[in-house]
Design a protein around this motif. Structure first.
Motif, PDB file in Angstrom:
ATOM      1  N   ALA A 178       0.911  -1.404   0.273  1.00  0.00           N
ATOM      2  CA  ALA A 178      -0.020   0.020  -0.069  1.00  0.00           C
ATOM      3  C   ALA A 178       0.653   1.646   0.000  1.00  0.00           C
ATOM      4  N   LEU A 179       1.954   0.859   1.139  1.00  0.00           N
ATOM      5  CA  LEU A 179       2.573   2.253   1.051  1.00  0.00           C
ATOM      6  C   LEU A 179       3.411   2.743  -0.196  1.00  0.00           C
ATOM      7  N   LEU A 180       4.007   1.478  -1.147  1.00  0.00           N
ATOM      8  CA  LEU A 180       4.614   1.915  -2.099  1.00  0.00           C
ATOM      9  C   LEU A 180       3.926   1.775  -3.603  1.00  0.00           C
ATOM     10  N   CYS A 181       2.368   2.442  -3.785  1.00  0.00           N
ATOM     11  CA  CYS A 181       1.410   2.183  -4.657  1.00  0.00           C
ATOM     12  C   CYS A 181       0.587   3.398  -4.087  1.00  0.00           C
ATOM     13  N   GLY A 182       1.168   4.066  -2.888  1.00  0.00           N
ATOM     14  CA  GLY A 182       0.135   5.724  -2.365  1.00  0.00           C
ATOM     15  C   GLY A 182      -1.638   4.595  -2.504  1.00  0.00           C
ATOM     16  N   ALA A 183      -1.159   3.676  -2.266  1.00  0.00           N
ATOM     17  CA  ALA A 183      -2.457   2.982  -1.535  1.00  0.00           C
ATOM     18  C   ALA A 183      -2.999   3.206  -0.238  1.00  0.00           C
ATOM     19  N   GLU A 184      -4.948   2.662   0.098  1.00  0.00           N
ATOM     20  CA  GLU A 184      -5.325   2.955   0.969  1.00  0.00           C
ATOM     21  C   GLU A 184      -4.974   1.581   1.323  1.00  0.00           C
ATOM     22  N   ALA A 185      -5.110   0.179   0.588  1.00  0.00           N
ATOM     23  CA  ALA A 185      -4.781  -1.069   1.577  1.00  0.00           C
ATOM     24  C   ALA A 185      -4.597  -1.999   0.467  1.00  0.00           C
ATOM     25  N   SER A 186      -4.492  -2.796   0.488  1.00  0.00           N
ATOM     26  CA  SER A 186      -3.764  -3.476  -0.365  1.00  0.00           C
ATOM     27  C   SER A 186      -3.716  -5.019   0.701  1.00  0.00           C
ATOM     28  N   THR A 187      -3.870  -5.505  -0.501  1.00  0.00           N
ATOM     29  CA  THR A 187      -3.893  -7.962  -0.707  1.00  0.00           C
ATOM     30  C   THR A 187      -2.628  -8.932  -1.506  1.00  0.00           C
ATOM     31  N   VAL A 188      -2.769  -9.625  -0.993  1.00  0.00           N
ATOM     32  CA  VAL A 188      -1.603 -10.491  -1.585  1.00  0.00           C
ATOM     33  C   VAL A 188      -2.642 -11.808  -1.950  1.00  0.00           C
ATOM     34  N   VAL A 189      -2.604 -12.383  -3.193  1.00  0.00           N
ATOM     35  CA  VAL A 189      -3.465 -14.105  -3.008  1.00  0.00           C
ATOM     36  C   VAL A 189      -2.158 -14.776  -4.313  1.00  0.00           C
ATOM     37  N   ASN A 190      -2.213 -15.526  -4.705  1.00  0.00           N
ATOM     38  CA  ASN A 190      -1.508 -16.726  -5.574  1.00  0.00           C
ATOM     39  C   ASN A 190      -1.396 -16.377  -7.300  1.00  0.00           C
ATOM     40  N   ASN A 191      -1.935 -15.012  -7.551  1.00  0.00           N
ATOM     41  CA  ASN A 191      -1.647 -15.015  -8.931  1.00  0.00           C
ATOM     42  C   ASN A 191      -2.886 -13.088  -8.981  1.00  0.00           C
ATOM     43  N   ALA A 212       9.235 -13.127  -0.020  1.00  0.00           N
ATOM     44  CA  ALA A 212       9.961 -13.065  -1.611  1.00  0.00           C
ATOM     45  C   ALA A 212       9.687 -11.492  -1.817  1.00  0.00           C
ATOM     46  N   LEU A 213       8.221 -11.652  -1.797  1.00  0.00           N
ATOM     47  CA  LEU A 213       8.028 -10.299  -1.996  1.00  0.00           C
ATOM     48  C   LEU A 213       8.239  -9.272  -1.455  1.00  0.00           C
ATOM     49  N   ALA A 214       8.329  -9.818   0.021  1.00  0.00           N
ATOM     50  CA  ALA A 214       7.944  -8.691   1.229  1.00  0.00           C
ATOM     51  C   ALA A 214       9.416  -7.658   0.629  1.00  0.00           C
ATOM     52  N   ALA A 215      10.771  -8.664   0.955  1.00  0.00           N
ATOM     53  CA  ALA A 215      11.815  -8.326   0.566  1.00  0.00           C
ATOM     54  C   ALA A 215      11.707  -7.419  -0.874  1.00  0.00           C
ATOM     55  N   THR A 216      10.796  -7.768  -2.298  1.00  0.00           N
ATOM     56  CA  THR A 216      11.135  -7.435  -3.675  1.00  0.00           C
ATOM     57  C   THR A 216      10.374  -6.168  -3.771  1.00  0.00           C
ATOM     58  N   VAL A 217       9.255  -5.600  -2.930  1.00  0.00           N
ATOM     59  CA  VAL A 217       8.761  -4.605  -2.897  1.00  0.00           C
ATOM     60  C   VAL A 217       9.566  -3.802  -1.629  1.00  0.00           C
ATOM     61  N   ASP A 218      10.640  -3.859  -1.028  1.00  0.00           N
ATOM     62  CA  ASP A 218      10.683  -3.275  -0.038  1.00  0.00           C
ATOM     63  C   ASP A 218      11.887  -2.373  -0.718  1.00  0.00           C
ATOM     64  N   LEU A 219      13.236  -3.567  -2.062  1.00  0.00           N
ATOM     65  CA  LEU A 219      14.196  -3.135  -3.020  1.00  0.00           C
ATOM     66  C   LEU A 219      13.127  -2.042  -3.603  1.00  0.00           C
ATOM     67  N   TYR A 220      11.657  -1.507  -3.676  1.00  0.00           N
ATOM     68  CA  TYR A 220      11.542  -0.698  -4.263  1.00  0.00           C
ATOM     69  C   TYR A 220      10.904   0.730  -3.986  1.00  0.00           C
ATOM     70  N   ILE A 221      10.444   0.231  -2.921  1.00  0.00           N
ATOM     71  CA  ILE A 221      10.519   1.238  -1.858  1.00  0.00           C
ATOM     72  C   ILE A 221      11.800   2.045  -1.426  1.00  0.00           C
TER      73      ILE A 221
END
Ligand SMILES: *Cc1c(COP(=O)(O)O)cnc(C)c1O
Length: 467
Positions: free
Chosen positions: A133-146, A330-339
């Motif tokens: 959410a922080l990375l995309c400037g969105a109010e909220a977010s969630t994650v599923v399989n694809n 893995a996703l959290a670490a990837t998102v952190d690189l962008y942040i």
């Protein structure tokens, strides 16, 4: 008993026993029961033949069977296709920090659903949701399989009540990849399709006229894998969001790729809308893939308004689509690189992402590598350095053509197809493409650390002793 009898009969005819073949086989990296399985299959095949070949030939056939099976196991390959996000080759390679995070979480226990502040049960993936959410400037977010399951879930959520209709432009009733057609997805989600406009033109009025008491949402699908030109028009995004707002109808966009950086800065590539841009345009909910231009693991990321995300997570289907701990790590670490890279200005963090590195490699760098490989391979090999054009792939940016460099081989004997086959048979299979009578390896998608393997394979497969 019956089997033993017939085995004995066959043995008399010269059919060797399973045990005898097993003993004669050279060691192979496959669990013993799987090898035995292949031996049995070969014996069953031999029973149907009139002449039993000599034992050496039988052993060779069994080895061929085992090797075929070994080939089918998931394993690393060298991608010489020049397609950066190649769905058949596993899409995006992961960044080292993402790999490390996965290994750490895999090896030990973790706080997947445990709140370290309260010592009580926690909710899975809350922190990764906050970061997306922080990375995309969105109010909220969630994650599923694809992304496909993200879309199904979103549709299920919005059509769970009495309103079932999903308004979508005829220009966006697309097929994304193997077996992923938007109309089918709508149907399996229990939604009712309400097509508007025509293939090439859909106006704001088309949407407006279709809105009624049955309307559950308006769906926009990013035309990620094809391009339309000519007499083409679609409703201006700002006008569409204004309409959705006025009529109080949720506007959902399936964005597909999820590029976080401006792809327009890469030579030969157009700008791909980013999730932040889509959110800013006023879309209520947006979904995109984790393993396309985001460069993470397979996942479907959903961003949007808090109340919508909360509702989506409450849908019973959400539980069936939840992500595994390795993916979340893995996703959290990837998102952190962008942040860090985009919001803290640490550019070097972004170059940890292999797909961005691959797309940003210059033609000069590739040429230098090509020349180095040429120096390492035997003079007799008929090879040329050629200009190629890499693709982004993964059903994104269909018109992108990144200038690149390839090695083009002309087989001395046999066809380019034969060469492609022996290349695939190498210890680390090398996948290239055929161009006329030549076999081409595009160096952009080959990791520099693989250059040596490539050179060794070329010497062994094309040098004087071979081909
Ligand atoms: C690729 C794509 C999908 C499917 O994404 P997966 O993560 O492979 O499920 C859905 N929609 C669009 C627009 C896409 O480009």
């Amino acid at each position: 008993m019956k089997n033993t009898m017939s085995d004995r009969n066959r043995t008399l005819r010269g059919l060797p026993s399973v045990e005898k073949i097993l003993q004669a086989l050279p060691p192979r990296a496959l669990p013993r029961p799987l090898i035995t399985d292949e031996v049995r299959k070969e014996i069953a095949a031999l029973r149907k033949e009139t002449d039993i070949p000599p034992i050496e030939a039988i052993i060779a056939r069994v080895i061929a069977r085992i090797d075929k099976r070994l080939c089918s196991a998931l394993q690393p390959v060298i991608n010489g296709t020049g397609v950066v996000i190649h769905t058949n080759l596993g899409r995006a390679p992961l960044a080292e920090p993402a790999i490390d995070a996965m290994v750490e979480v895999a090896r030990r226990y973790n706080n997947l659903e445990f709140d370290l502040n309260t010592g009580k049960r926690g909710s899975r993936g809350v922190e990764i949701e906050n970061r997306i959410a922080l990375l995309c400037g969105a109010e909220a977010s969630t994650v599923v399989n694809n992304c496909a399951s993200a879309l199904v879930l979103i549709l299920r959520h919005f059509t769970a009540g009495d309103k079932k209709e999903v308004i979508i432009s005829r220009g966006e009733l697309v097929q994304i990849g193997g077996g992923f057609r938007i109309p089918d997805i709508l149907e399996t989600s229990g939604a009712v399709l309400r097509e508007v406009g025509t293939t090439n033109r859909t106006s704001l009025a088309d949407y407006e006229n279709a809105i009624g008491p049955q309307t559950a949402l308006i769906l926009k699908v990013h035309r990620s894998n094809f391009y339309m030109d000519g007499f083409v028009d679609s409703a201006v995004p700002e006008e569409l969001t204004a309409l959705a707002k006025k009529k109080r109808i949720p506007l959902v966009e399936d964005l597909g790729s999820g590029a976080m950086v401006d792809t327009g800065k890469i030579p030969g590539v157009a700008h791909e809308p980013t999730p932040s841009e889509v959110r800013r345009s006023g879309v209520d909910v947006c979904c995109f893939s984790g393993d396309k231009l985001l460069g993470g693991p397979q996942a479907g990321l959903i961003i949007g308004k808090k109340r919508h995300i909360r509702g989506i997570k409450k849908n019973p289907f959400f539980r069936a689509l939840r992500c595994d701990k390795l993916i979340l790590a893995a996703l959290a670490a990837t998102v952190d690189l962008y942040i860090e890279g985009l919001q803290k200005g640490q550019q070097e963090k972004l170059s940890a992402l292999p797909h961005l590195r691959i797309m940003n490699t210059t033609v000069e760098q590739l040429t230098e590598r090509a020349e180095n490989i040429m120096r390492r391979i035997s003079d007799e090999i008929s090879v040329k350095i050629i200009q190629t054009s890499s693709k982004v792939g993964g059903g994104t940016l269909p018109r992108a053509a990144i200038p690149s460099v390839g090695l083009s081989f002309k087989p001395r004997n046999g066809s380019a197809q034969d060469l492609a086959t022996v290349m695939r048979d190498w210890e680390t299979p090398i996948i290239g493409y055929i161009n006329g009578k030549n076999f081409v390896v595009d160096l952009r998608t080959v990791f520099p650390t693989e250059d040596e393997t490539l050179a060794a394979a070329l010497n062994a497969l094309l040098g004087s002793n071979h081909a």
